[in-house]
Design an enzyme around this catalytic site. Structure first.
Site, mmCIF file in Angstrom:
data_model
loop_
_atom_site.group_PDB
_atom_site.id
_atom_site.type_symbol
_atom_site.label_atom_id
_atom_site.label_comp_id
_atom_site.label_asym_id
_atom_site.label_seq_id
_atom_site.Cartn_x
_atom_site.Cartn_y
_atom_site.Cartn_z
ATOM 1 N N SER A 1 6.737 31.421 30.283
ATOM 2 C CA SER A 1 6.162 32.058 29.100
ATOM 3 C C SER A 1 5.453 31.021 28.242
ATOM 4 O O SER A 1 5.564 29.816 28.476
ATOM 5 C CB SER A 1 7.246 32.765 28.262
ATOM 6 O OG SER A 1 8.130 31.810 27.683
ATOM 7 N N TYR B 1 15.367 20.321 15.438
ATOM 8 C CA TYR B 1 14.124 20.400 16.216
ATOM 9 C C TYR B 1 13.252 19.179 15.964
ATOM 10 O O TYR B 1 12.714 18.573 16.898
ATOM 11 C CB TYR B 1 13.371 21.678 15.846
ATOM 12 C CG TYR B 1 12.174 21.954 16.723
ATOM 13 C CD1 TYR B 1 12.332 22.394 18.031
ATOM 14 C CD2 TYR B 1 10.876 21.767 16.239
ATOM 15 C CE1 TYR B 1 11.229 22.649 18.845
ATOM 16 C CE2 TYR B 1 9.777 22.028 17.042
ATOM 17 C CZ TYR B 1 9.954 22.463 18.341
ATOM 18 O OH TYR B 1 8.868 22.699 19.142
#
Length: 255
Positions: free
Chosen positions: A15, A149
């Site tokens: 994806s 992150y």
């Protein structure tokens, strides 16, 4: 065609940026192996990518699944000309409200997973091949609530330079593509809250829009191809000017 007869591995290729990169590489003549954890999206990707792709269910954090994926690729391709270590996740990690489990999952997937992907693929990477790691502007902009992150992508940035040093003598290049905000499934469902966040981010981008996956993928193709044969240990930032000319963003121009 830049990738005629080239063999490529893309993790997280089922994806988003990974899938679009696989699609463009196949259009330019490559045979591409993609990995992912979700069988349904892998099956859909396999159908759309066609006979020049192989889709392998594999969690990059699972040593046995990594080894199995590399074994299949070796049987099908024999060797690799390029690796795009793209698989990654994002979870909010605000100070004071983040569990160790969530923090570690982001670090392990985005950083540890990338390292062991390269290590597992190393026997198949031939002289002249290219490794592209997926970074992020989040490693430098200090966006609130994103410590895990940001840290993981800063780690990728630092690690890439070490890998470039270690692999350069083998004739293997290592570089990082650094996307800004991009339209991918990583944003989750299109809720009013998500749309509001994207609109706010758009105002902080000098080009006044979110990036398209194809724009990041084209940068990956450049770094993975012989067009970048003298580029080693560096980053290619694709963010609409968000980090390089932030003062030109609509939010600072009163627009």
């Amino acid at each position: 065609m830049r990738f005629k007869d080239k063999k490529v591995l893309i993790t997280g290729g089922n994806s988003g940026i990974g899938f679009v990169t696989a699609k463009l590489m196949i259009q330019e003549g490559a045979k591409v192996a993609i990995t992912g954890r979700d069988q349904n999206t892998l099956d859909s990707a396999q159908i759309e990518l066609g006979e020049n792709a192989i889709a392998i269910k594999a969690d990059i954090l699972d040593p046995k699944e990594r080894e199995n994926a590399i074994r299949i690729i070796q049987e099908k391709f024999g060797e690799l000309d390029a690796l795009f270590a793209n698989a990654g996740i994002i979870k909010p990690s605000p100070l004071g409200a983040t569990s160790e489990e969530d923090f570690n999952q982001v670090l392990h997937t985005n950083l540890t997973g990338a390292f062991f992907t390269v290590q597992a693929a190393l026997p198949l990477l031939k002289k002249g091949s290219s490794v592209v790691l997926n970074g992020s502007v989040m490693s430098v902009i200090g966006s609130g609530g994103s410590s895990a992150y940001a840290a993981s992508k800063a780690g990728v940035r630092a690690m890439s330079r070490v890998l470039a040093t270690e692999l350069g003598s083998k004739g293997i290049r290592v570089n990082v593509v650094v996307p800004g905000a991009t339209k991918t499934p990583i944003w989750g469902q299109e809720t009013p809250a998500t749309q509001a966040r994207l609109q706010a981010i758009t105002r902080s981008i000098p080009m006044a829009r979110i990036g398209e996956p194809e724009e990041i993928a084209k940068a990956v193709l450049f770094l993975a191809s012989d067009d970048s044969s003298y580029i080693q240990g560096t980053e290619l930032v694709v963010d609409g000017g968000a980090t390089g000319s932030s003062a030109g963003a609509p939010i600072y121009l009163g627009k």
